[in-house]
Design a protein around this motif. Structure first.
Motif, short mmCIF file in Angstrom:
data_model
loop_
_atom_site.label_atom_id
_atom_site.label_comp_id
_atom_site.label_asym_id
_atom_site.label_seq_id
_atom_site.Cartn_x
_atom_site.Cartn_y
_atom_site.Cartn_z
N VAL A 1 -7.98 -2.24 8.25
CA VAL A 1 -6.58 -1.81 8.27
C VAL A 1 -6.61 -0.29 8.43
O VAL A 1 -7.05 0.42 7.53
N ASP B 1 -3.57 4.70 10.74
CA ASP B 1 -2.48 4.80 11.72
C ASP B 1 -2.19 3.43 12.36
O ASP B 1 -1.68 3.37 13.48
N PHE B 2 -2.51 2.40 11.68
CA PHE B 2 -2.24 0.98 12.04
C PHE B 2 -2.97 0.49 13.29
O PHE B 2 -3.46 -0.61 13.34
N LYS B 3 -2.97 1.31 14.33
CA LYS B 3 -3.59 0.94 15.62
C LYS B 3 -3.07 -0.39 16.16
O LYS B 3 -3.82 -1.22 16.71
N LEU B 4 -1.77 -0.59 16.01
CA LEU B 4 -1.15 -1.77 16.62
C LEU B 4 -0.87 -1.44 18.09
O LEU B 4 -0.59 -0.28 18.40
N PRO C 1 6.09 -3.04 17.60
CA PRO C 1 5.80 -2.10 16.51
C PRO C 1 6.86 -1.00 16.35
O PRO C 1 7.17 -0.60 15.23
N LEU D 1 4.89 -2.16 9.33
CA LEU D 1 3.74 -1.92 10.22
C LEU D 1 2.44 -2.12 9.45
O LEU D 1 1.48 -2.69 9.97
N GLN D 2 2.44 -1.61 8.20
CA GLN D 2 1.23 -1.73 7.38
C GLN D 2 0.93 -3.20 7.12
O GLN D 2 -0.22 -3.64 7.21
N ALA E 1 -0.46 -4.75 10.17
CA ALA E 1 -1.86 -4.37 10.36
C ALA E 1 -2.76 -5.21 9.44
O ALA E 1 -3.86 -5.62 9.83
N PRO F 1 -3.92 2.53 2.90
CA PRO F 1 -2.85 1.59 3.30
C PRO F 1 -1.49 1.93 2.70
O PRO F 1 -0.47 1.42 3.15
N SER G 1 -8.14 0.88 20.44
CA SER G 1 -7.79 -0.06 19.37
C SER G 1 -8.51 -1.39 19.56
O SER G 1 -9.03 -1.96 18.59
#
Lengths: 230, 305
Positions: A83, A86-89, A134, A142-143, A146, A163, B208
């Motif tokens: 996790v 910066d989430f990286k979604l 997102p 968002l967290q 993730a 987190p 990512s």
């Protein structure tokens, strides 16, 4: 299951981690705490092989990560649930598709996807947000998205980097409860944070990192009733 | 739909103008390539047509006996340099004469077969051999004179026509190769630029994916598929436009060129020709797409840990 043996990591003149050693057993819930720049994220990045140590050994499930070749790295990362701070979604994909991507990366059979995605979305409480992008979600959501993406591949260890950073207390608390629940399901959870209140509330094993060194590795007893004063 | 294919379609939809630029360049390349290939084919066909016409005629001495004529015919037929052989007897010659003067039948009535010498018409497989074969036939005792058939206008004319056609064919091939080469290189470079732009735009996404454990192949596949989509669309558009244009002008070409088979007249052969050209175009486009996208994405993946 995870062992750091005298690991040192330098970035030019700066020593991010200085001869650190610790062991994480399977099923543990661990906080890695310390101020910003202490080396918490470096630990995570060493585990996912984004960085390689200058010296020392990192062993995960008996495998020496420090000796891994680049072709072995994807397999390693697929075993971990990360996790990111910066989430990286993926911004162009919905939450459902983001979680789907993690399953596609791990080559999970397609017939299992829907059931697994619905299960994790339900677990993190985002079942009604599955088809949003997102950019349409709040920080806490968002967290949670993730986390859902990290746990959908059923990893043995979850690594959550800050987190609760930038989240209000209630949202942060919700995220922590979720991570504790995941840990209770038998997963090893490692959480890096600088939020002392969270650590005080949930307790457990705490590894304190300062200036790249482990200054404390101890158990903190759990506060059953947390009183938020700030 | 599989995930990489779905992802590649999503990428295509997200930047339609870049996609359009790449597709347009490829379409122009394959439009020109189809036209050039067809033109080279047509010139080749015209050349073969002229080369395989009975080009030479050996007028035999009046005293030549049938056995001797037969022997010379067999000799020519067994020569690998000779493509076709036809013996024209006195009677056949008279018939030809009568046909040629049918507007004035009296002329045909005034002559008897005896005034026409028998002859042997033949064509060579490769025109360069014509002179040598002619010299050899000239030395035959029953051969009186030798020359080119009248239907293409005499020695100078046939040589001029064929030589000119050869020159045109050679020039067309050279210009065609150069033009197609330049267009292919341009398409390759345009695709590299477009695909590099696409991967640069997606750098954080690639990063990512890599952190999630995606293999380079997993990351590369949608990008390569996207380039393949461009090339397939480009080939189909370019080829289709060229075929429509050729089909539109074909009736006029057939009228203009008459019996010279510059393009197949049968529909199955016509479409077979363009089918082959489509497959060749497609293969070259797929190679270009694979090479350019792999190169573009590899550069991006290399920088990601």
């Amino acid at each position: 299951m995870l062992e750091f043996k005298n690991v040192t990591k330098r970035f030019g003149q700066i020593t991010a981690l200085d001869d650190i050693s610790f062991t994480v057993e399977s099923g543990e819930f661990i906080f890695v705490i310390g101020p910003s720049g202490a080396g918490k994220t470096t630990i995570m990045k060493l585990v996912i092989h984004e960085y390689t140590p200058d010296s020392g050994e990192i062993i995960l499930d008996g495998e020496p990560l420090h000796k891994f070749k680049s072709w072995q790295v994807p397999k390693l990362r697929q075993k971990l649930g990360i996790v990111f701070q910066d989430f990286k979604l993926l911004p162009s994909r919905t939450i459902y598709e983001n979680i789907e991507t993690a399953l596609a990366v791990k080559r999970v059979t397609k017939s299992e996807w829907d059931e697994r995605i619905k299960h994790v979305l339900n677990l993190v409480g985002l079942e009604n947000r599955a088809h949003l992008f997102p950019s349409q979600l709040s920080g806490g959501e968002l967290q949670r998205a993730a986390i859902a993406r990290a746990i959908v591949v059923n990893p043995s260890v979850i690594f959550a980097d800050e987190p609760t950073g930038n989240l209000d207390w209630e949202t942060a608390d919700g995220i922590m409860k979720l991570l504790v629940r995941i840990n209770e399901e038998g997963k090893t959870v490692i959480v890096t944070t600088h939020n002392q209140e969270i650590v005080a509330k949930y307790g457990g094993r705490v590894i304190e990192v300062r200036d790249g060194k482990i200054v404390n590795d101890h158990k903190v007893s759990k506060k059953h009733k947390h009183e938020h004063t700030s | 739909m599989s995930t990489p294919l779905k992802t590649s379609f999503r990428y295509l939809r997200r930047s339609p103008f870049q996609a359009l630029a790449a597709i347009s360049v490829l379409a122009i390349t394959y439009f020109v390539m189809t036209l050039l290939t067809t033109t080279v084919y047509s010139v080749g066909q015209a050349l073969t047509y002229f080369e395989t016409r009975p080009q030479t005629i050996a007028f035999l001495k009046t005293e030549a006996k049938d056995e001797e004529i037969k022997a010379l015919e067999q000799k020519l037929q067994s020569d690998s340099r000779v493509r076709t052989v036809r013996v024209v007897s006195r009677e056949d010659a008279l018939e030809l004469y009568k046909n040629a003067t049918k507007d004035n039948p009296l002329l045909g009535e005034l002559v008897s077969p005896s005034i026409f010498p028998p002859s042997i018409e033949f064509s060579v497989t490769v025109l360069q051999n014509a002179q040598t074969v002619l010299e050899e036939v000239k030395k035959e005792p029953i051969v009186d004179t030798i020359g080119f058939t009248a239907n293409i206008g005499g020695k100078d004319s046939v040589n001029t026509v064929i030589e000119r056609l050869k020159e045109i064919s050679k020039a067309l091939r050279t210009v065609g190769f150069v033009a197609v080469g330049v267009l292919l290189v341009t398409s390759f470079l345009v695709l590299i630029v477009v695909m590099t732009m696409r991967t640069t735009m997606r750098k954080s996404e690639i990063e990512s994916l890599s952190l999630l454990g995606a293999t380079p192949g997993f990351i590369r596949t949608p990008i390569v598929l996207e380039a393949l989509q461009y090339s397939i669309i480009g080939v189909v558009v370019g080829w289709l436009l060229a075929v429509i244009l050729i089909m539109y002008v074909t009736p006029s070409l057939f009228t203009y060129f008459g019996e010279i088979p510059i393009l197949p007249r049968e529909m199955d052969k016509f479409f077979m020709l363009f089918g082959v050209s489509f497959v060749l175009n497609l293969v070259s486009a797929l190679i270009i797409a694979l090479a350019s996208s792999t190169l573009a994405v590899s550069r991006s993946i290399r920088t990601i840990k």
